[in-house]
Design a protein around this motif. Structure first.
Motif, short mmCIF file in Angstrom:
data_model
loop_
_atom_site.label_atom_id
_atom_site.label_comp_id
_atom_site.label_asym_id
_atom_site.label_seq_id
_atom_site.Cartn_x
_atom_site.Cartn_y
_atom_site.Cartn_z
N PRO A 192 0.81 -1.22 0.00
CA PRO A 192 0.00 0.00 0.00
C PRO A 192 0.84 1.26 0.00
CG PRO A 192 0.16 -0.85 2.22
CD PRO A 192 0.84 -1.86 1.33
N GLY A 193 0.21 2.37 -0.35
CA GLY A 193 0.84 3.68 -0.22
C GLY A 193 0.58 4.25 1.17
N GLN A 194 1.32 5.29 1.51
CA GLN A 194 1.21 5.91 2.83
C GLN A 194 0.07 6.92 2.87
OE1 GLN A 194 1.53 5.97 6.00
NE2 GLN A 194 3.65 6.63 6.43
N LEU A 195 -0.62 6.98 4.03
CA LEU A 195 -1.59 8.03 4.30
C LEU A 195 -1.03 8.88 5.43
CD1 LEU A 195 -4.98 6.03 4.22
CD2 LEU A 195 -3.74 7.09 2.32
N ALA A 196 -0.38 9.98 5.10
CA ALA A 196 0.25 10.83 6.10
C ALA A 196 -0.71 11.95 6.49
CB ALA A 196 1.55 11.41 5.55
N VAL A 197 -1.04 12.06 7.78
CA VAL A 197 -1.95 13.10 8.27
C VAL A 197 -1.36 13.72 9.53
CG1 VAL A 197 -4.02 12.05 7.29
CG2 VAL A 197 -3.30 11.41 9.59
N THR A 198 -1.71 14.96 9.79
CA THR A 198 -1.21 15.65 10.98
C THR A 198 -1.81 15.08 12.25
OG1 THR A 198 -0.89 17.68 9.70
CG2 THR A 198 -1.02 17.89 12.09
N ASP A 199 -3.12 14.83 12.22
CA ASP A 199 -3.84 14.33 13.40
C ASP A 199 -3.90 12.81 13.35
OD1 ASP A 199 -5.50 13.73 15.49
OD2 ASP A 199 -7.11 15.11 14.90
N GLN A 200 -3.03 12.16 14.12
CA GLN A 200 -2.96 10.70 14.10
C GLN A 200 -4.21 10.03 14.67
OE1 GLN A 200 -0.39 8.77 12.65
NE2 GLN A 200 -0.06 10.82 11.81
N SER A 201 -5.04 10.78 15.36
CA SER A 201 -6.27 10.19 15.90
C SER A 201 -7.27 9.86 14.81
CB SER A 201 -6.91 11.14 16.93
OG SER A 201 -7.48 12.28 16.28
N LYS A 202 -7.01 10.34 13.60
CA LYS A 202 -7.91 10.04 12.47
C LYS A 202 -7.50 8.76 11.74
CE LYS A 202 -9.75 13.68 13.84
NZ LYS A 202 -10.69 13.46 14.96
N VAL A 203 -6.38 8.18 12.14
CA VAL A 203 -5.91 6.93 11.53
C VAL A 203 -6.62 5.76 12.21
CG1 VAL A 203 -3.92 5.44 11.07
CG2 VAL A 203 -3.67 7.95 11.01
N PHE A 204 -7.43 5.04 11.46
CA PHE A 204 -8.15 3.92 12.06
C PHE A 204 -7.64 2.57 11.57
CE2 PHE A 204 -10.48 4.36 8.12
CZ PHE A 204 -11.00 3.09 7.84
N ALA A 205 -6.68 2.56 10.62
CA ALA A 205 -6.10 1.30 10.15
C ALA A 205 -4.65 1.53 9.78
CB ALA A 205 -6.88 0.75 8.95
N ALA A 206 -3.81 0.54 10.05
CA ALA A 206 -2.38 0.67 9.77
C ALA A 206 -1.74 -0.72 9.69
CB ALA A 206 -1.69 1.49 10.86
N GLN A 207 -0.53 -0.73 9.16
CA GLN A 207 0.30 -1.93 9.27
C GLN A 207 1.01 -1.85 10.62
OE1 GLN A 207 2.49 -1.06 5.56
NE2 GLN A 207 2.02 -3.17 4.96
N VAL A 208 0.63 -2.75 11.52
CA VAL A 208 1.21 -2.71 12.87
C VAL A 208 2.52 -3.48 12.83
CG1 VAL A 208 0.83 -3.18 15.31
CG2 VAL A 208 -1.10 -2.57 13.83
N ALA A 209 3.58 -2.81 12.39
CA ALA A 209 4.90 -3.42 12.22
C ALA A 209 5.92 -2.30 12.05
CB ALA A 209 4.91 -4.33 10.99
N PRO A 210 7.19 -2.57 12.28
CA PRO A 210 8.22 -1.55 12.04
C PRO A 210 8.14 -1.05 10.60
CG PRO A 210 9.15 -3.40 13.25
CD PRO A 210 7.76 -3.82 12.84
N ASN A 211 8.16 0.26 10.44
CA ASN A 211 8.10 0.91 9.13
C ASN A 211 6.75 0.70 8.41
OD1 ASN A 211 10.86 1.76 9.31
ND2 ASN A 211 11.47 -0.33 8.76
N GLY A 212 5.75 0.22 9.13
CA GLY A 212 4.43 0.04 8.52
C GLY A 212 3.77 1.37 8.22
N PHE A 213 2.92 1.39 7.20
CA PHE A 213 2.24 2.62 6.78
C PHE A 213 0.87 2.75 7.44
CE2 PHE A 213 4.29 3.44 2.32
CZ PHE A 213 5.47 3.80 2.94
N ASN A 214 0.43 4.01 7.55
CA ASN A 214 -0.98 4.27 7.85
C ASN A 214 -1.77 3.95 6.58
OD1 ASN A 214 -0.22 5.39 10.32
ND2 ASN A 214 -0.15 7.48 9.51
N ILE A 215 -2.84 3.18 6.71
CA ILE A 215 -3.57 2.78 5.50
C ILE A 215 -5.07 3.03 5.58
CG2 ILE A 215 -1.86 1.13 4.67
CD1 ILE A 215 -3.40 -1.07 6.05
N GLY A 216 -5.54 3.66 6.66
CA GLY A 216 -6.95 4.01 6.74
C GLY A 216 -7.17 5.25 7.58
#
Length: 310
Positions: A192-216
Motif C-alpha cells: 500500500p501507499g502511505q496516508l500521512a496526516v497531521t492528526d494521528q487520531s484520524k488513523v483507524f487502520a495501519a500496518q502494525v509493524a516496524p516501518n508500517g504505513f498508515n492505511i486508513g
C-alpha cells in the motif's frame, strides 16, 4: 323501571363509553407517538442507501463489493466506469464511493465532491501504490480542502517497506464499533501507499509493524472544516479483491460511518463501554420531521374531536 333509574343507567353507560374512548385515545396517542419517534430516531444507516459507485477497472464488481452492498446491505447502486460519467450534482446519493485509482478526474470533479460532502454526503476515496500518484494527488486535494490539513499527503512515499497485513486500530470514532466491533481485526493488502496526516487520531487502520504505513483514515462531521459530511480513505484497492468475513464486517462499518458516523470522546475507542462513550442518535431528516408534524397535527385533531363529543 322508574325514570331516575333509567337516567342513572344512561349516565353510567355514557360514562363507560367516555372512559373507553379516553383509554382508546390515550393508547392511540402512545402508539402513534412511539411509532413516530421510533422511525425518526432510528439510525439512518439502518435504511437502504443510494450509492454512486465509480468502478474504474471493475475491481469492485469483480471482488464481491457490489454483491455485498446490493444484496446484503440492500443498497441501490448507480455504477459508472469513470468519473467522467459522474453527474455534477451528487446530492441524490447518500454515499459516493471512489473505486478509481489510475486517473486524475480533474479540479471540476473534485469541487463537485467537496460541495457534495459540505452538503452532508459521505465520500470514500481510494488511494493506491506509486502506480497511481495522479489519482492519489486528486484524493489528497479533496481531503485537504475538507479537513483543513494542508500537510496531509496520500501516496508519494513509495511502496510500504512492510509486508504486514492491515489492522484496524482503536481511535475514538464509531467506524470501529458500529455495527460491528472490528478493533484488532485484519484485512489483506499488497504494497500500500502511505496516508500521512497531521492528526494521528484520524488513523483507524495501519500496518502494525516496524516501518508500517498508515492505511486508513476517517473524519466525522465534527472533524471537517464546514462541520458537514463524513470522509474515509483506505490505501490499496487490493483489499476489495475477494472479501473475507472480517472485511465484510469492516465494509459494513465504513458504510455506516459514511451515513451517520461520529467522533467519540477521548479514550472511547479503546474502552467503548466507559460512561459517556455511547454515541447519540441520528439527526432527524427533513422528511422525518415532516412526518412528526403530521402526526402531531393528527393528535391535535383527535383531541378536538374528543372535546366536541363531550
Amino acid at each position: 323501571m322508574n325514570k331516575t333509574k333509567l337516567s342513572n343507567m344512561a349516565s353510567c353507560d355514557l360514562s363507560g363509553k367516555k372512559a373507553s374512548a379516553n383509554k382508546l385515545t390515550a393508547l392511540t396517542k402512545k402508539t402513534l407517538v412511539a411509532a413516530l419517534f421510533a422511525g425518526i430516531l432510528a439510525p439512518a444507516s439502518s435504511y437502504a442507501a443510494a450509492i454512486l459507485v465509480v468502478d474504474e477497472g471493475g475491481r469492485l464488481a469483480g471482488g464481491g463489493w457490489t454483491n455485498l452492498f446490493q444484496n446484503t446491505f440492500g443498497d441501490t447502486l448507480t455504477i459508472i466506469n469513470s468519473w467522467a460519467s459522474a453527474p455534477t450534482n451528487l446530492s441524490p446519493y447518500n454515499i459516493v464511493w471512489d473505486g478509481g485509482f489510475f486517473s486524475n478526474p480533474g479540479a471540476t470533479v473534485a469541487a463537485n465532491v467537496v460541495s457534495y460532502v459540505n452538503g452532508g454526503g459521505g465520500f470514500y476515496g481510494q488511494v493506491e501504490r506509486p502506480c497511481c500518484e495522479t489519482h492519489n494527488a486528486w484524493v489528497t486535494g479533496i481531503f485537504r480542502t475538507l479537513t483543513g490539513d494542508n500537510a496531509l499527503l496520500f501516496g508519494a512515499a513509495g511502496d510500504s517497506p512492510s509486508s504486514a497485513t492491515g489492522t484496524f486500530l482503536t481511535p475514538d470514532t464509531t467506524i470501529l464499533l458500529q455495527p460491528n466491533d472490528i478493533r484488532g481485526t485484519t484485512f489483506d493488502i499488497s504494497a500500500p501507499g502511505q496516508l500521512a496526516v497531521t492528526d494521528q487520531s484520524k488513523v483507524f487502520a495501519a500496518q502494525v509493524a516496524p516501518n508500517g504505513f498508515n492505511i486508513g483514515v476517517a473524519y466525522a462531521t465534527s472533524d471537517l472544516v464546514n462541520n458537514a459530511g463524513r470522509i474515509v480513505a483506505i490505501s490499496d484497492i487490493d483489499w476489495l479483491s475477494g472479501i473475507s468475513a472480517d472485511e465484510a464486517n469492516a465494509l459494513a462499518n465504513i458504510r455506516q460511518f459514511l451515513l451517520a458516523g461520529q467522533s467519540l470522546p477521548g479514550g472511547c475507542g479503546a474502552n467503548p463501554d466507559a460512561p459517556g462513550c455511547q454515541p447519540g442518535g441520528s439527526v432527524p431528516e427533513p422528511a422525518s420531521l415532516a412526518l412528526l408534524g403530521i402526526g402531531l397535527a393528527g393528535l391535535g385533531a383527535m383531541r378536538r374531536r374528543k372535546q366536541q363529543a363531550v
